[in-house]
Write a protein that holds these residues in place. Structure first.
Motif, PDB file in Angstrom:
ATOM      1  N   ALA A  41       0.834  -1.207   0.000  1.00 55.19           N
ATOM      2  CA  ALA A  41       0.000   0.000   0.000  1.00 55.19           C
ATOM      3  C   ALA A  41       0.870   1.259   0.000  1.00 55.19           C
ATOM      4  N   VAL A  42       1.909   1.272   0.808  1.00 56.62           N
ATOM      5  CA  VAL A  42       2.819   2.422   0.850  1.00 56.62           C
ATOM      6  C   VAL A  42       3.518   2.593  -0.495  1.00 56.62           C
ATOM      7  N   SER A  43       3.829   1.490  -1.171  1.00 54.14           N
ATOM      8  CA  SER A  43       4.534   1.589  -2.446  1.00 54.14           C
ATOM      9  C   SER A  43       3.720   2.339  -3.506  1.00 54.14           C
ATOM     10  N   PHE A  44       2.386   2.287  -3.419  1.00 50.97           N
ATOM     11  CA  PHE A  44       1.567   3.056  -4.355  1.00 50.97           C
ATOM     12  C   PHE A  44       1.817   4.559  -4.178  1.00 50.97           C
ATOM     13  N   VAL A  45       1.941   5.001  -2.943  1.00 47.91           N
ATOM     14  CA  VAL A  45       2.181   6.417  -2.666  1.00 47.91           C
ATOM     15  C   VAL A  45       3.560   6.818  -3.176  1.00 47.91           C
ATOM     16  N   VAL A  46       4.536   5.958  -2.961  1.00 47.56           N
ATOM     17  CA  VAL A  46       5.916   6.248  -3.363  1.00 47.56           C
ATOM     18  C   VAL A  46       6.066   6.222  -4.882  1.00 47.56           C
ATOM     19  N   GLN A  47       5.487   5.219  -5.531  1.00 48.05           N
ATOM     20  CA  GLN A  47       5.673   5.060  -6.973  1.00 48.05           C
ATOM     21  C   GLN A  47       4.752   5.942  -7.813  1.00 48.05           C
ATOM     22  N   PRO A  57      -6.228   6.949   0.715  1.00 46.34           N
ATOM     23  CA  PRO A  57      -6.737   5.587   0.887  1.00 46.34           C
ATOM     24  C   PRO A  57      -5.632   4.550   1.085  1.00 46.34           C
ATOM     25  N   MET A  58      -4.508   4.709   0.394  1.00 46.07           N
ATOM     26  CA  MET A  58      -3.435   3.732   0.528  1.00 46.07           C
ATOM     27  C   MET A  58      -2.725   3.859   1.880  1.00 46.07           C
ATOM     28  N   ILE A  59      -2.608   5.070   2.375  1.00 46.24           N
ATOM     29  CA  ILE A  59      -2.011   5.251   3.700  1.00 46.24           C
ATOM     30  C   ILE A  59      -2.924   4.638   4.761  1.00 46.24           C
ATOM     31  N   ARG A  60      -4.228   4.837   4.613  1.00 45.71           N
ATOM     32  CA  ARG A  60      -5.185   4.203   5.539  1.00 45.71           C
ATOM     33  C   ARG A  60      -5.081   2.683   5.462  1.00 45.71           C
ATOM     34  N   LEU A  61      -4.995   2.178   4.235  1.00 49.48           N
ATOM     35  CA  LEU A  61      -4.875   0.727   4.048  1.00 49.48           C
ATOM     36  C   LEU A  61      -3.602   0.208   4.708  1.00 49.48           C
ATOM     37  N   ALA A  62      -2.495   0.899   4.504  1.00 48.75           N
ATOM     38  CA  ALA A  62      -1.228   0.481   5.112  1.00 48.75           C
ATOM     39  C   ALA A  62      -1.351   0.425   6.624  1.00 48.75           C
ATOM     40  N   ARG A  63      -1.993   1.426   7.209  1.00 53.13           N
ATOM     41  CA  ARG A  63      -2.161   1.447   8.669  1.00 53.13           C
ATOM     42  C   ARG A  63      -3.041   0.289   9.139  1.00 53.13           C
ATOM     43  N   GLU A  64      -4.112   0.014   8.402  1.00 47.98           N
ATOM     44  CA  GLU A  64      -5.002  -1.080   8.785  1.00 47.98           C
ATOM     45  C   GLU A  64      -4.294  -2.436   8.667  1.00 47.98           C
ATOM     46  N   GLU A  65      -3.514  -2.600   7.596  1.00 48.16           N
ATOM     47  CA  GLU A  65      -2.770  -3.858   7.434  1.00 48.16           C
ATOM     48  C   GLU A  65      -1.720  -4.007   8.538  1.00 48.16           C
ATOM     49  N   LEU A  66      -1.097  -2.900   8.944  1.00 48.59           N
ATOM     50  CA  LEU A  66      -0.150  -2.969  10.066  1.00 48.59           C
ATOM     51  C   LEU A  66      -0.846  -3.320  11.373  1.00 48.59           C
ATOM     52  N   ARG A 106       0.701  -0.663 -15.771  1.00 50.89           N
ATOM     53  CA  ARG A 106       1.185  -1.231 -14.513  1.00 50.89           C
ATOM     54  C   ARG A 106       0.308  -0.772 -13.343  1.00 50.89           C
ATOM     55  N   LEU A 107      -0.075   0.500 -13.329  1.00 53.47           N
ATOM     56  CA  LEU A 107      -0.932   0.999 -12.268  1.00 53.47           C
ATOM     57  C   LEU A 107      -2.263   0.247 -12.259  1.00 53.47           C
ATOM     58  N   LEU A 108      -2.888   0.119 -13.424  1.00 57.31           N
ATOM     59  CA  LEU A 108      -4.161  -0.604 -13.489  1.00 57.31           C
ATOM     60  C   LEU A 108      -3.988  -2.047 -13.022  1.00 57.31           C
ATOM     61  N   ASP A 109      -2.958  -2.706 -13.517  1.00 57.59           N
ATOM     62  CA  ASP A 109      -2.734  -4.106 -13.137  1.00 57.59           C
ATOM     63  C   ASP A 109      -2.482  -4.250 -11.640  1.00 57.59           C
ATOM     64  N   ARG A 110      -1.679  -3.371 -11.090  1.00 59.31           N
ATOM     65  CA  ARG A 110      -1.395  -3.476  -9.645  1.00 59.31           C
ATOM     66  C   ARG A 110      -2.662  -3.294  -8.822  1.00 59.31           C
ATOM     67  N   LEU A 111      -3.516  -2.362  -9.218  1.00 57.17           N
ATOM     68  CA  LEU A 111      -4.766  -2.167  -8.498  1.00 57.17           C
ATOM     69  C   LEU A 111      -5.660  -3.404  -8.608  1.00 57.17           C
ATOM     70  N   LEU A 112      -5.761  -3.961  -9.802  1.00 53.62           N
ATOM     71  CA  LEU A 112      -6.641  -5.113  -9.986  1.00 53.62           C
ATOM     72  C   LEU A 112      -6.076  -6.380  -9.353  1.00 53.62           C
ATOM     73  N   VAL A 113      -4.774  -6.535  -9.392  1.00 51.13           N
ATOM     74  CA  VAL A 113      -4.156  -7.669  -8.692  1.00 51.13           C
ATOM     75  C   VAL A 113      -4.409  -7.535  -7.189  1.00 51.13           C
TER      76      VAL A 113
END
Length: 193
Positions: A41-47, A57-66, A106-113
């Motif tokens: 999730a953090v990698s989406f913000v970085v990349q 949303p990705m930062i929230r997801l990262a926190r929830e996964e942690l 790549r962005l679309l694929d990463r989201l769908l994966v």
């Protein structure tokens, strides 16, 4: 089950049998999966620093996964389990190998994966919740299944911010088929995937 990331194949019964036969190994693998999900999730913000609608949303997801990682690590510590060297997840690796390299694709694929992997997590956490004999663990995994359903849907919602519905649906159908193949290719084991 989640909305758009509906799975094409159900997990074989032999998977839950393997998990229940070696629940300690499953817990260790589950913790590793939560940690990796947070990093992803953090990698989406970085990349994708220019894709602002992904960031919160990705930062929230990262926190929830942690948080999930912390909760599973608590279960691991209560059982006095010893963390072993992390191993590469063959299911996730098979899917990642298929992600296209051009930035937009790549962005679309990463989201769908992300969506289909989370959808598999919904199913499997639900199975653990239904079959694990400990009522506290059953409740914990039932809650995780609900949380993962939100995650699976999050990825497709985010994809709609940047891609046309027709493109998403076509590619998601393709990823559902690849996900089923990857899941069935991994022999049942005491691991999330």
């Amino acid at each position: 089950m989640t909305g758009e990331a509906t799975l094409l194949e159900k997990t074989p019964d032999s998977w839950i049998e393997a998990v229940l036969a070696d629940f300690s190994s499953f817990l260790l693998d589950h913790a590793a999966a939560e940690r990796k999900a947070s990093a992803m999730a953090v990698s989406f913000v970085v990349q994708y620093p220019d894709r602002f609608e992904l960031h919160t949303p990705m930062i929230r997801l990262a926190r929830e996964e942690l948080l999930h990682y912390q909760q599973v690590m608590s279960l691991i510590h209560k059982r006095n389990l010893v963390w072993e060297r992390d191993v590469k997840d063959p299911y996730v690796a098979a899917l990642r190998d298929l992600i296209r390299t051009q930035r937009e694709k790549r962005l679309l694929d990463r989201l769908l994966v992300g969506s289909v992997i989370e959808a598999r997590g919904v199913e499997r956490f639900g199975l653990v919740g239904e079959h694990v004999p400990d009522p506290d663990l059953a409740r914990f995994y039932a809650r995780l299944a609900k949380s993962e359903a939100n995650h699976a849907d999050l990825f497709t919602r985010l994809a709609r911010k940047y891609f046309a519905s027709a493109e998403i649906q076509e590619r998601l159908a393709w990823w559902r088929a690849r996900e089923a193949e990857a899941m069935l290719a991994v022999p049942p084991r005491a691991a999330l995937h």
